[in-house]
Scaffold this motif. Sequence first.
Motif, PDB file in Angstrom:
ATOM      1  N   PHE A  13      23.300  64.548  54.415  1.00 33.63           N
ATOM      2  CA  PHE A  13      22.369  63.567  54.007  1.00 33.63           C
ATOM      3  C   PHE A  13      22.434  63.221  51.874  1.00 33.63           C
ATOM      4  N   PHE A  14      21.316  62.403  51.938  1.00 35.43           N
ATOM      5  CA  PHE A  14      21.728  61.765  50.205  1.00 35.43           C
ATOM      6  C   PHE A  14      20.834  63.002  49.432  1.00 35.43           C
ATOM      7  N   ARG A  15      21.503  62.826  47.853  1.00 37.44           N
ATOM      8  CA  ARG A  15      20.745  63.888  47.558  1.00 37.44           C
ATOM      9  C   ARG A  15      20.699  63.690  46.203  1.00 37.44           C
ATOM     10  N   SER A  16      20.184  63.889  45.110  1.00 37.57           N
ATOM     11  CA  SER A  16      20.303  63.806  43.942  1.00 37.57           C
ATOM     12  C   SER A  16      19.100  64.285  43.087  1.00 37.57           C
ATOM     13  N   ALA A  17      19.553  65.515  42.106  1.00 31.04           N
ATOM     14  CA  ALA A  17      18.920  66.726  41.219  1.00 31.04           C
ATOM     15  C   ALA A  17      18.354  66.140  40.335  1.00 31.04           C
ATOM     16  N   VAL A  18      18.622  64.711  39.651  1.00 31.04           N
ATOM     17  CA  VAL A  18      17.957  64.328  38.763  1.00 31.04           C
ATOM     18  C   VAL A  18      17.006  63.544  38.907  1.00 31.04           C
ATOM     19  N   ILE A  19      17.221  62.729  40.150  1.00 27.00           N
ATOM     20  CA  ILE A  19      16.689  61.858  41.076  1.00 27.00           C
ATOM     21  C   ILE A  19      14.942  62.913  41.188  1.00 27.00           C
ATOM     22  N   ASP A  20      15.523  63.761  41.839  1.00 25.99           N
ATOM     23  CA  ASP A  20      14.168  64.856  42.351  1.00 25.99           C
ATOM     24  C   ASP A  20      13.862  65.158  41.371  1.00 25.99           C
ATOM     25  N   ASP A  21      13.937  65.684  40.804  1.00 26.43           N
ATOM     26  CA  ASP A  21      12.900  66.016  39.831  1.00 26.43           C
ATOM     27  C   ASP A  21      12.173  65.298  38.617  1.00 26.43           C
ATOM     28  N   TRP A  22      12.738  64.013  38.685  1.00 28.79           N
ATOM     29  CA  TRP A  22      12.542  62.625  38.369  1.00 28.79           C
ATOM     30  C   TRP A  22      11.308  62.545  38.877  1.00 28.79           C
ATOM     31  N   LEU A  23      11.247  62.624  40.183  1.00 29.31           N
ATOM     32  CA  LEU A  23      10.187  61.957  40.962  1.00 29.31           C
ATOM     33  C   LEU A  23       9.313  63.684  41.078  1.00 29.31           C
ATOM     34  N   ALA A  24       9.826  65.115  41.508  1.00 35.63           N
ATOM     35  CA  ALA A  24       8.521  65.881  41.037  1.00 35.63           C
ATOM     36  C   ALA A  24       7.871  65.861  40.002  1.00 35.63           C
ATOM     37  N   ALA A  25       8.026  65.312  38.521  1.00 40.07           N
ATOM     38  CA  ALA A  25       7.577  65.298  37.865  1.00 40.07           C
ATOM     39  C   ALA A  25       6.890  63.929  37.620  1.00 40.07           C
ATOM     40  N   ILE A  26       6.417  62.647  38.500  1.00 39.57           N
ATOM     41  CA  ILE A  26       5.422  61.982  38.776  1.00 39.57           C
ATOM     42  C   ILE A  26       4.729  62.429  39.602  1.00 39.57           C
ATOM     43  N   ALA A  27       4.815  63.105  40.666  1.00 41.68           N
ATOM     44  CA  ALA A  27       3.748  64.277  41.315  1.00 41.68           C
ATOM     45  C   ALA A  27       3.017  64.609  40.382  1.00 41.68           C
ATOM     46  N   ILE A  28       3.689  65.419  39.378  1.00 44.28           N
ATOM     47  CA  ILE A  28       2.988  66.860  38.544  1.00 44.28           C
ATOM     48  C   ILE A  28       2.075  65.713  38.308  1.00 44.28           C
ATOM     49  N   LYS A  29       2.409  64.504  37.776  1.00 44.84           N
ATOM     50  CA  LYS A  29       1.593  63.795  36.662  1.00 44.84           C
ATOM     51  C   LYS A  29       0.591  63.048  37.311  1.00 44.84           C
ATOM     52  N   THR A  30       0.796  62.899  38.677  1.00 44.12           N
ATOM     53  CA  THR A  30      -0.091  62.200  39.497  1.00 44.12           C
ATOM     54  C   THR A  30      -1.594  62.921  40.006  1.00 44.12           C
ATOM     55  N   TYR A  31      -0.799  64.041  40.298  1.00 47.11           N
ATOM     56  CA  TYR A  31      -2.044  65.245  40.640  1.00 47.11           C
ATOM     57  C   TYR A  31      -3.122  65.318  39.857  1.00 47.11           C
TER      58      TYR A  31
END
Length: 213
Positions: free
Chosen positions: A145-163
Amino acid sequence: MVEHHIEVPWDRLSLHDRVMLNPASFRDQSNWADSYYELGIEVGSADDAQLQVLLSALWSAADVRGCFGRRDCEPHEQDEVPCTVASLTERGHLLGQVRLPTGQMVVCGCMAVRGGDDSSDWLDFYVPTGALEKAGIVYWSDQPFFRSAVIDDWLAAIAIKTYQQAPFSLGVVGWTVSGCADASTLAGKFPAERDIGYLLPRDGVLHYGAANT
């Protein structure tokens, strides 16, 4: 015979070549190719008003440049569309440009996945893997499967700000992750082994469990 590669400065490239090398270009369909690297948010309701609040918060949290409905012409060649559920329903996707944590500007988009009576609605913010490749993001690590820790962490930060502006019951980050889990099944607990990242609220705070397999 030795071949010499001559790198042409960006300002001397033709317009066509600039477009084909630019991961933020709408016209270059290779940017939209393949699949999506996503932040999927379980909305938990079919209510358009709730979805609108979440969509507005997400667009702002990601700092998306513009909001457009067509990917066959560049942003400056088309009029912006409202960042609304009505636009999303009419067009299927809302499109823009976003800056990755690496500094590269890339194309991005958002879509809603309506679950019907038996499942939740989802709102997905994504960057196509074609654009990630062109931006030099390594998202394949000898895994199935595809994975990028850099992109994961970035998307997670967007989610936290959205929340903080629009609370939700579950977020997931990774490659084509929408609908792969649900808040009711997880019951507030992260899986011990995680092929993707999970975002779960607890006591009014969104917590991130990164992929660990």
